[in-house]
Design a protein around this motif. Structure first.
Motif, PDB file in Angstrom:
ATOM      1  N   VAL A  77       0.807  -1.557   0.490  1.00  0.00           N
ATOM      2  CA  VAL A  77       0.459  -0.352  -0.225  1.00  0.00           C
ATOM      3  C   VAL A  77       0.378   1.017  -0.247  1.00  0.00           C
ATOM      4  N   ILE A  78       1.833   1.540   1.324  1.00  0.00           N
ATOM      5  CA  ILE A  78       2.584   2.470   1.066  1.00  0.00           C
ATOM      6  C   ILE A  78       3.600   2.680  -0.548  1.00  0.00           C
ATOM      7  N   ALA A  79       3.574   1.622  -1.202  1.00  0.00           N
ATOM      8  CA  ALA A  79       4.741   1.538  -2.242  1.00  0.00           C
ATOM      9  C   ALA A  79       3.537   2.188  -3.784  1.00  0.00           C
ATOM     10  N   ALA A  80       2.315   1.999  -3.006  1.00  0.00           N
ATOM     11  CA  ALA A  80       1.245   3.164  -4.388  1.00  0.00           C
ATOM     12  C   ALA A  80       0.981   3.652  -4.092  1.00  0.00           C
ATOM     13  N   MET A  81       0.765   4.353  -2.741  1.00  0.00           N
ATOM     14  CA  MET A  81       0.711   5.747  -2.186  1.00  0.00           C
ATOM     15  C   MET A  81       1.819   6.638  -2.652  1.00  0.00           C
ATOM     16  N   ASN A  82       3.189   5.821  -2.873  1.00  0.00           N
ATOM     17  CA  ASN A  82       3.920   7.290  -3.880  1.00  0.00           C
ATOM     18  C   ASN A  82       4.064   6.740  -4.898  1.00  0.00           C
ATOM     19  N   ASN A  83       3.601   5.464  -5.763  1.00  0.00           N
ATOM     20  CA  ASN A  83       3.936   5.557  -7.031  1.00  0.00           C
ATOM     21  C   ASN A  83       2.853   7.091  -8.058  1.00  0.00           C
ATOM     22  N   SER A  84       4.408   7.636  -8.275  1.00  0.00           N
ATOM     23  CA  SER A  84       4.116   8.601  -9.176  1.00  0.00           C
ATOM     24  C   SER A  84       2.612   8.037 -10.155  1.00  0.00           C
ATOM     25  N   LYS A  85       3.287   7.171 -11.117  1.00  0.00           N
ATOM     26  CA  LYS A  85       2.423   5.639 -12.103  1.00  0.00           C
ATOM     27  C   LYS A  85       1.142   5.703 -11.710  1.00  0.00           C
ATOM     28  N   VAL A  86       1.273   5.441 -11.052  1.00  0.00           N
ATOM     29  CA  VAL A  86       0.253   4.975 -10.280  1.00  0.00           C
ATOM     30  C   VAL A  86      -1.042   5.897 -10.114  1.00  0.00           C
ATOM     31  N   CYS A 104     -10.988  -1.746   1.922  1.00  0.00           N
ATOM     32  CA  CYS A 104      -9.696  -1.831   2.986  1.00  0.00           C
ATOM     33  C   CYS A 104      -8.533  -0.934   2.380  1.00  0.00           C
ATOM     34  N   THR A 105      -7.405  -1.667   3.195  1.00  0.00           N
ATOM     35  CA  THR A 105      -6.216   0.126   2.986  1.00  0.00           C
ATOM     36  C   THR A 105      -6.478   0.160   1.249  1.00  0.00           C
ATOM     37  N   GLY A 106      -6.867  -0.013   0.440  1.00  0.00           N
ATOM     38  CA  GLY A 106      -6.946   0.829  -0.844  1.00  0.00           C
ATOM     39  C   GLY A 106      -7.580   2.400  -0.517  1.00  0.00           C
ATOM     40  N   ALA A 107      -8.539   1.780   0.703  1.00  0.00           N
ATOM     41  CA  ALA A 107      -8.706   3.962   1.072  1.00  0.00           C
ATOM     42  C   ALA A 107      -7.798   4.932   0.949  1.00  0.00           C
ATOM     43  N   PHE A 108      -6.291   4.532   1.227  1.00  0.00           N
ATOM     44  CA  PHE A 108      -5.400   5.331   1.265  1.00  0.00           C
ATOM     45  C   PHE A 108      -4.814   5.868   0.327  1.00  0.00           C
ATOM     46  N   ILE A 109      -4.738   4.260  -0.284  1.00  0.00           N
ATOM     47  CA  ILE A 109      -4.333   4.513  -1.945  1.00  0.00           C
ATOM     48  C   ILE A 109      -5.015   5.800  -2.356  1.00  0.00           C
ATOM     49  N   LEU A 110      -6.242   5.509  -2.617  1.00  0.00           N
ATOM     50  CA  LEU A 110      -7.206   6.907  -3.224  1.00  0.00           C
ATOM     51  C   LEU A 110      -6.832   8.768  -2.632  1.00  0.00           C
ATOM     52  N   ALA A 111      -6.927   8.238  -1.314  1.00  0.00           N
ATOM     53  CA  ALA A 111      -6.330   9.325  -0.212  1.00  0.00           C
ATOM     54  C   ALA A 111      -5.625  10.395  -0.623  1.00  0.00           C
ATOM     55  N   ALA A 112      -4.193   9.281  -1.465  1.00  0.00           N
ATOM     56  CA  ALA A 112      -3.181   9.849  -1.382  1.00  0.00           C
ATOM     57  C   ALA A 112      -3.284   9.739  -3.166  1.00  0.00           C
ATOM     58  N   SER A 113      -4.076   9.873  -3.939  1.00  0.00           N
ATOM     59  CA  SER A 113      -4.066  10.760  -5.017  1.00  0.00           C
ATOM     60  C   SER A 113      -5.287  11.766  -5.188  1.00  0.00           C
ATOM     61  N   GLY A 114      -5.795  12.052  -3.736  1.00  0.00           N
ATOM     62  CA  GLY A 114      -6.338  13.501  -3.979  1.00  0.00           C
ATOM     63  C   GLY A 114      -7.882  13.072  -4.420  1.00  0.00           C
ATOM     64  N   ILE A 115      -8.036  11.650  -4.633  1.00  0.00           N
ATOM     65  CA  ILE A 115      -9.725  11.706  -4.860  1.00  0.00           C
ATOM     66  C   ILE A 115     -10.694  11.463  -4.162  1.00  0.00           C
ATOM     67  N   LEU A 116     -10.257  11.124  -2.863  1.00  0.00           N
ATOM     68  CA  LEU A 116     -10.921  10.760  -1.741  1.00  0.00           C
ATOM     69  C   LEU A 116     -11.564  11.559  -1.451  1.00  0.00           C
ATOM     70  N   LYS A 117     -11.985  12.699  -0.887  1.00  0.00           N
ATOM     71  CA  LYS A 117     -12.398  13.902  -1.173  1.00  0.00           C
ATOM     72  C   LYS A 117     -13.688  14.241  -0.450  1.00  0.00           C
ATOM     73  N   ALA A 225       3.369   2.536  10.208  1.00  0.00           N
ATOM     74  CA  ALA A 225       3.584   2.580   9.629  1.00  0.00           C
ATOM     75  C   ALA A 225       2.679   3.152   8.700  1.00  0.00           C
ATOM     76  N   MET A 226       1.837   2.802   8.529  1.00  0.00           N
ATOM     77  CA  MET A 226       0.617   4.071   8.436  1.00  0.00           C
ATOM     78  C   MET A 226       0.224   5.616   8.266  1.00  0.00           C
ATOM     79  N   ASN A 227       0.529   5.019   9.209  1.00  0.00           N
ATOM     80  CA  ASN A 227       0.053   6.707  10.087  1.00  0.00           C
ATOM     81  C   ASN A 227       1.797   7.964   9.718  1.00  0.00           C
ATOM     82  N   GLY A 228       2.416   6.863  10.132  1.00  0.00           N
ATOM     83  CA  GLY A 228       3.956   7.446   9.273  1.00  0.00           C
ATOM     84  C   GLY A 228       3.838   8.023   7.992  1.00  0.00           C
ATOM     85  N   GLU A 229       2.892   7.324   7.177  1.00  0.00           N
ATOM     86  CA  GLU A 229       2.235   7.810   5.236  1.00  0.00           C
ATOM     87  C   GLU A 229       1.847   9.114   5.729  1.00  0.00           C
TER      88      GLU A 229
END
Length: 236
Positions: A77-86, A104-117, A225-229
Motif C-alpha cells: 500500500v505504501i509503495a502504491a501511495m508513493n508511485n507517481s504512475k499509479v 480495505c486499505t485501498g482507501a489510503f491509495i485513493l486518499a494519496a491520489s487526492g480523489i478520496l475527499k 507504518a500507515m500513520n507515518g504515511e
C-alpha cells in the motif's frame, strides 16, 4: 444497458480477496459488468503469495466505468501511495468513471491520489483512526465506534469498504445501486452468498476482548507504518 467495465487496479502486495471477492460478484451479475485487471506490472504477487496476471497496463487499457482499488499489506500500500504512475493513472481515469472507490486499505491509495475527499469513507477496522486523521484535510466523514462493511457516497460517486471479505458486500451493494434489487438478489443466489460463519468475531464489536487485543497487537507495525504515511500526506 451495455455492460459496465470494472477495472481493478492491482499492485504488488495487494490482498487477494479484496479484489477476487468483488470480481466474483460483478462477474456473476450476468451481462451487467465486464471485469479486468490493470497494473503497472504484468505479474502481481498478492499478500497470500499467489501471482495473478493483469489484462492491461497503466498505459493501455479500455474505458473504465467503475474503478476498484483493493487494499493490501503495508509495504504494498505504501509503495502504491508513493508511485507517481499509479497516482497519475487514478487521476486520469477517475473523472471519466461513473464510480470509483476502494476496499480495505485501498482507501489510503485513493486518499494519496487526492480523489478520496468530500465524502463518507471507511477502511479496515484497525485503521479507521488513521484514516480519520485525514478527515480535516480531505473533508472525510469517517465512522466513529462502528465498522461498516461498505459506504456508498451517492453524491460523489465514491465507494469504500471495510476489510478483505467486505469486498463481497461492497460489490453486491454496488450491483444493487447500479442494476437494482432484483439483479443483486439473483447475483447473491447465484454465488450462494448467505454467510453464517461458525464463529462470531468478524467485527470488533463482536470479538471477545482477548481476541481483539491479540489481533490489534499483531497489527501495531502496520498501524505505525500507515500513520507515518498519513504524516507525509498531512504535510503536503
Amino acid at each position: 444497458m451495455e455492460p459496465l467495465n470494472v477495472g481493478f487496479l492491482l499492485y504488488p502486495g495487494c490482498t487477494l480477496m479484496d479484489f477476487a471477492g468483488a470480481v466474483q460478484v460483478f462477474s456473476s451479475a450476468v451481462g451487467k459488468f465486464k471485469t479486468f485487471i490493470v497494473s503497472e506490472e504484468k505479474a502481481i504477487t498478492t499478500t497470500e503469495g499467489l501471482t495473478v496476471l493483469s489484462d492491461y497496463s497503466l498505459d493501455l487499457y479500455p474505458a473504465i466505468d467503475v474503478l476498484f482499488i483493493p487494499g493490501g499489506g503495508d509495504q504494498g500500500v505504501i509503495a502504491a501511495m508513493n508511485n507517481s504512475k499509479v497516482l497519475d493513472f487514478i487521476n486520469t481515469v477517475s473523472p471519466k468513471c461513473q464510480w470509483r472507490g476502494s476496499v480495505c486499505t485501498g482507501a489510503f491509495i485513493l486518499a494519496a491520489s487526492g480523489i478520496l475527499k468530500n465524502c463518507k469513507a471507511t477502511t479496515y477496522w484497525s485503521l479507521l483512526p488513521v484514516l480519520d486523521r485525514l478527515s480535516g484535510k480531505l473533508n472525510l466523514e469517517v465512522p466513529q465506534n462502528s465498522y461498516p462493511r461498505y459506504l456508498i457516497d451517492i453524491k460523489s460517486k465514491l465507494f469504500t469498504g471495510g476489510g478483505i471479505s467486505s469486498s463481497l458486500d461492497l460489490a453486491l451493494e454496488l450491483v444493487k445501486v447500479i442494476c437494482g434489487t432484483t439483479v443483486a438478489e439473483q447475483t447473491q443466489l447465484f454465488i450462494q452468498y448467505q454467510p453464517q460463519p461458525p464463529v462470531d468475531s468478524g467485527d470488533p464489536a463482536h470479538a471477545p476482548q482477548n481476541v481483539l487485543d491479540s489481533v490489534t497487537q499483531m497489527e501495531q507495525d502496520f498501524i505505525a507504518a500507515m500513520n507515518g504515511e498519513v504524516d507525509v500526506l498531512l504535510k503536503k
